[in-house]
Design a protein around this motif. Structure first.
Motif, mmCIF file in Angstrom:
data_model
loop_
_atom_site.group_PDB
_atom_site.id
_atom_site.type_symbol
_atom_site.label_atom_id
_atom_site.label_comp_id
_atom_site.label_asym_id
_atom_site.label_seq_id
_atom_site.Cartn_x
_atom_site.Cartn_y
_atom_site.Cartn_z
ATOM 1 N N THR A 40 39.637 36.939 50.566
ATOM 2 C CA THR A 40 38.629 37.977 50.799
ATOM 3 C C THR A 40 39.213 39.140 51.588
ATOM 4 O O THR A 40 38.957 40.307 51.263
ATOM 5 N N LYS A 45 36.042 42.265 50.658
ATOM 6 C CA LYS A 45 34.867 41.435 50.401
ATOM 7 C C LYS A 45 34.156 41.805 49.099
ATOM 8 O O LYS A 45 33.715 40.931 48.364
ATOM 9 N N LYS A 56 39.510 34.389 43.872
ATOM 10 C CA LYS A 56 38.305 33.807 44.473
ATOM 11 C C LYS A 56 37.815 32.620 43.643
ATOM 12 O O LYS A 56 37.451 31.576 44.188
ATOM 13 N N ASN A 57 37.808 32.790 42.332
ATOM 14 C CA ASN A 57 37.361 31.700 41.456
ATOM 15 C C ASN A 57 38.265 30.478 41.568
ATOM 16 O O ASN A 57 37.802 29.345 41.490
ATOM 17 N N LEU A 60 37.255 28.847 44.772
ATOM 18 C CA LEU A 60 35.917 28.291 44.584
ATOM 19 C C LEU A 60 35.963 27.026 43.726
ATOM 20 O O LEU A 60 35.255 26.055 44.009
ATOM 21 N N LYS A 164 25.774 26.838 46.331
ATOM 22 C CA LYS A 164 26.311 28.135 46.755
ATOM 23 C C LYS A 164 27.633 28.423 46.044
ATOM 24 O O LYS A 164 27.854 29.536 45.548
ATOM 25 N N ASN A 167 27.003 29.241 42.424
ATOM 26 C CA ASN A 167 26.430 30.588 42.285
ATOM 27 C C ASN A 167 27.504 31.662 42.457
ATOM 28 O O ASN A 167 27.506 32.665 41.735
ATOM 29 N N GLU A 168 28.401 31.461 43.405
ATOM 30 C CA GLU A 168 29.494 32.427 43.600
ATOM 31 C C GLU A 168 30.401 32.481 42.382
ATOM 32 O O GLU A 168 30.815 33.569 41.964
ATOM 33 N N GLN A 171 28.605 34.437 39.698
ATOM 34 C CA GLN A 171 28.628 35.876 39.967
ATOM 35 C C GLN A 171 30.018 36.452 39.683
ATOM 36 O O GLN A 171 30.142 37.526 39.072
ATOM 37 N N ASN A 172 31.038 35.755 40.141
ATOM 38 C CA ASN A 172 32.410 36.235 39.923
ATOM 39 C C ASN A 172 32.749 36.259 38.437
ATOM 40 O O ASN A 172 33.407 37.192 37.963
#
Length: 182
Positions: A40, A45, A56-57, A60, A164, A167-168, A171-172
């Motif tokens: 991040t 961010k 990020k994925n 995650l 969470k 969901n992230e 979105q990504n």
């Protein structure tokens, strides 16, 4: 004749191993959280670049995999705790019945002119011992209920974290797809 005394000792199998496994998973989750923080700060961010979203994925996905392990572990422990609570409840009910029988027998002996003081004293002691076992089983049942509730809370929190993370990722992925089509 004295009422038999039953032992009231129920422990959840593998509780120490469970706690160690959860500690290890939580440690791994902290490492992954620090990796996400690094990604991040590296990309920003609100970065929507393909590289940033891909990184990020990746983190995650690792978090989701680790969290799935934790949920599986918690579900297993929850099942064990439920079984333990059920056994504790059965023992408690059995002691209640034993107390009732011992009390009834004592009352009958007190009303029986043929019962000796020694027999009555033995029955009083048997009732007292059974009451103590009932109290112990009640405490054990209460403790198993607390453990069960604690596992439920941990599982709910783990599932919330999983939601969470999912969901992230969603979105990504949507942002990645949007970037690729532009």
């Amino acid at each position: 004749m004295a009422t038999p005394i039953l032992k009231a000792g129920i422990a959840i199998d593998g509780e120490r191993e469970f706690k160690n496994a959860v500690t290890n998973i939580n440690s791994e989750m902290r490492v992954l959280a620090s990796e996400m923080k690094k990604v991040t700060t590296e990309f920003g961010k609100n970065d929507t670049s393909v590289d940033g979203l891909t990184q990020k994925n990746k983190v995650l996905s690792e978090q989701i995999e680790t969290q799935a392990d934790k949920i599986k572990l918690l579900n297993t422990q929850l099942e064990k705790a439920t079984t333990s609570q059920s056994k504790a409840n059965e023992k408690m009910q059995k002691y209640r019945e034993e107390v009732e029988k011992a009390s009834t027998k004592l009352n009958a002996m007190k009303n029986d002119v043929n019962a000796t003081d020694e027999e009555i004293a033995k029955q009083e002691q048997a009732l007292k011992d059974t009451n103590q076992q009932l109290e112990k089983s009640q405490t054990q049942y209460d403790n198993s209920t607390k453990k069960l509730n604690n596992y439920k809370i941990q599982l709910n929190n783990a599932e919330s974290d999983m939601n969470k993370f999912n969901n992230e990722v969603k979105q990504n992925t949507e942002l990645l797809n949007k970037n690729e089509t532009e």
